[in-house]
Design a protein around this motif. Structure first.
Motif, PDB file in Angstrom:
ATOM      1  N   UNK A 170      53.134 -18.269  34.638  1.00 46.61           N
ATOM      2  CA  UNK A 170      52.845 -19.578  35.042  1.00 46.61           C
ATOM      3  C   UNK A 170      51.377 -19.775  34.829  1.00 46.61           C
ATOM      4  N   UNK A 171      50.626 -18.670  35.443  1.00 48.67           N
ATOM      5  CA  UNK A 171      49.004 -18.786  35.382  1.00 48.67           C
ATOM      6  C   UNK A 171      48.529 -18.842  34.169  1.00 48.67           C
ATOM      7  N   UNK A 172      49.074 -17.724  33.319  1.00 48.25           N
ATOM      8  CA  UNK A 172      48.692 -17.292  31.859  1.00 48.25           C
ATOM      9  C   UNK A 172      49.072 -18.760  31.014  1.00 48.25           C
ATOM     10  N   UNK A 173      50.184 -19.315  31.202  1.00 50.29           N
ATOM     11  CA  UNK A 173      50.473 -20.642  30.399  1.00 50.29           C
ATOM     12  C   UNK A 173      49.394 -21.788  30.845  1.00 50.29           C
ATOM     13  N   UNK A 174      49.153 -21.763  31.759  1.00 49.19           N
ATOM     14  CA  UNK A 174      48.164 -22.743  32.319  1.00 49.19           C
ATOM     15  C   UNK A 174      46.670 -22.578  31.616  1.00 49.19           C
ATOM     16  N   UNK A 175      46.065 -21.160  31.915  1.00 53.21           N
ATOM     17  CA  UNK A 175      44.873 -20.887  31.286  1.00 53.21           C
ATOM     18  C   UNK A 175      45.064 -21.114  29.840  1.00 53.21           C
ATOM     19  N   UNK A 176      46.141 -20.653  29.011  1.00 55.77           N
ATOM     20  CA  UNK A 176      45.934 -20.758  27.645  1.00 55.77           C
ATOM     21  C   UNK A 176      45.819 -22.260  27.050  1.00 55.77           C
ATOM     22  N   UNK A 177      46.538 -23.020  28.093  1.00 53.59           N
ATOM     23  CA  UNK A 177      46.601 -24.579  27.664  1.00 53.59           C
ATOM     24  C   UNK A 177      45.444 -25.446  27.986  1.00 53.59           C
TER      25      UNK A 177
END
Length: 469
Positions: free
Chosen positions: A235-242
């Motif tokens: 979830x964190x990586x998805x947030x940061x990527x977007x």
């Protein structure tokens, strides 16, 4: 002005008719005369919505036969697909004054539809007497808005949905259940991570989860926590990527009106256009957040949205929802998406909301006990991301950045056309949010806000601690 009055009088006569065929025939005549009239665009749009609201009310009556419903839908489609209607809608979208945008907002919110409301009241056989307090009046407005959304299909579907009671129990301030004495360092790291996640602080939850993974991955006791840790990291990586998209390069400036800036670009190797909207408004950040959070009412500010409902509330900051969309000239669309909210005030001073499509994510749906039929009567749009970032400036003002990339699944349409539609969509969407936020206590959102006041008070405390007021 006389013409406008005559149209109202004609509609008044229609709602007194008892025969459905006579009503439809008269509405066809009124619509035809409306299109060729000398009224300005906004006057035409108001009358158009009044006709549409009457048709919607006819469609929703339970005693209607299938043939009658088909006739009603056909007339609604003819009206919506009329080229003159599309042209004056686009002309209104091009206008840059607050007055025009407010008229459109009122029209789509059905507050301007005096004829429609009179018709509904008559058909409902005097539902309730007028309430004497402002809050009760506002609650009634919300009920009317929710009941009178234009729907071009029956609402029977197989999608799983929670009751309002279940949603309310989940959407409440966090408990202290994760603040407990840990037996060891691993348990303490996991408890701290879960507590921060319960507080919607994904960055801090990630830090503790990643530390637990780095230090104890080979520990036999780690396996019982591995699924949770993996979930937080993903979830964190998805947030940061977007959220990187908000500050990415390549944006093309489209224009600015009423303090709202819109940019766009075409991502490589896709047939989509991304939109970026930015503005600052003199409104408390929690009021803006309430507009975006109350999904049942987002048809009031999302262009072409006719209905949104919550399939399931996963936690106080995460919902799975379905939106039904009606676009001119093409078949209806829907999107099934998960929306998540994160408190990043201590990281970059923002509250960040992130949505994405999940109808094809079988693992996610199965894990969370959500059933979405593989086939639908609608064409399913794909939301790669929709980011809504609120930055509180002080107690009574904030800035907004919204970024979206959506594939509407329209074949044989050039990117330039999609971009044009997207830019119009973006201008209207953000303007409606601003208008509702500025008149929040008089809007249909306020009674719902009061229903969830404990939740919003919890968010307000976060804001107070961050801004020190």
């Amino acid at each position: 002005m006389q013409k406008n009055v005559n149209f109202h009088e004609m509609l008044q006569q229609v709602i007194k008719l008892e025969n459905i065929n006579e009503e439809l025939e008269n509405l066809k005549i009124i619509f035809s005369e409306l299109i060729s009239s000398s009224l300005n665009d906004n006057q035409k749009l108001n009358i158009y919505y009044e006709i549409n609201l009457i048709l919607t009310s006819l469609l929703e009556q339970t005693n209607r036969s299938i043939e009658e419903k088909i006739e009603i839908k056909n007339l609604m489609n003819i009206m919506m697909n009329n080229m003159e209607v599309q042209e004056f809608m686009y002309r209104i979208a091009d206008e840059e004054t607050n007055q025009i945008q407010e008229v459109r907002s009122l029209s789509i919110n059905y507050k301007a539809s005096r004829i429609g409301r009179a018709y509904i009241t008559q058909r409902a056989e005097q539902q309730q007497q007028q309430q004497h307090t402002e809050n009760k009046m506002l609650t009634l407005n919300v009920d009317i808005c929710q009941e009178q959304q234009i729907q071009f299909y029956d609402n029977n579907n197989n999608y799983s949905q929670q009751s309002k009671e279940e949603q309310s129990l989940i959407q409440s301030p966090p408990s202290k259940k994760y603040i407990e004495i840990a037996q060891d360092e691993l348990s303490e790291l996991i408890n701290r991570s879960k507590y921060e996640f319960d507080q919607t602080k994904i960055d801090q939850a990630y830090e503790y989860a990643k530390l637990a993974q780095d230090k104890f991955k080979s520990d036999i006791n780690y396996q019982q926590h591995a699924e949770y840790v993996d979930q937080i990291i993903v979830q964190y990586n998805y947030l940061i990527d977007n959220v990187k998209e908000l500050d990415s390069d390549g944006w093309i400036f489209d224009g600015q009106s009423n303090g709202i800036s819109v940019k766009y670009k075409f991502p490589e190797n896709t047939s989509t256009a991304s939109m970026l909207m930015e503005t600052k408004i003199p409104v408390n950040a929690i009021r803006v957040l309430a507009l975006v959070n109350e999904m049942d009412l987002n048809y009031l500010w999302v262009p072409f949205c006719k209905r949104t409902y919550v399939n399931k509330v996963l936690n106080r900051a995460c919902k799975v929802c379905t939106s039904e969309m009606y676009f001119p000239l093409i078949p209806d669309r829907e999107c099934v998406f998960v929306g998540e909210g994160y408190d990043r005030l201590s990281v970059n001073g923002t509250i960040t909301l992130l949505s994405r499509s999940v109808d094809s994510d079988k693992e996610f749906l199965e894990k969370n006990g959500i059933f979405i039929p593989e086939k639908s009567k609608f064409i399913r749009m794909y939301i790669k991301y929709y980011i809504f970032e609120i930055t509180p400036i002080d107690k009574d003002s904030c800035s907004i950045r919204a970024c979206t990339n959506v594939n509407p699944k329209i074949s044989m349409v050039p990117n330039s056309v999609l971009a044009y539609i997207g830019r119009k969509f973006a201008h209207i969407l953000i303007q409606k949010i601003v208008n509702f936020a500025k008149t929040f206590e008089k809007s249909p959102f306020y009674p719902v806000y009061l229903e969830h006041i404990e939740f919003y008070n919890w968010l307000e405390e976060k804001l107070k601690n961050h801004l020190k007021y």
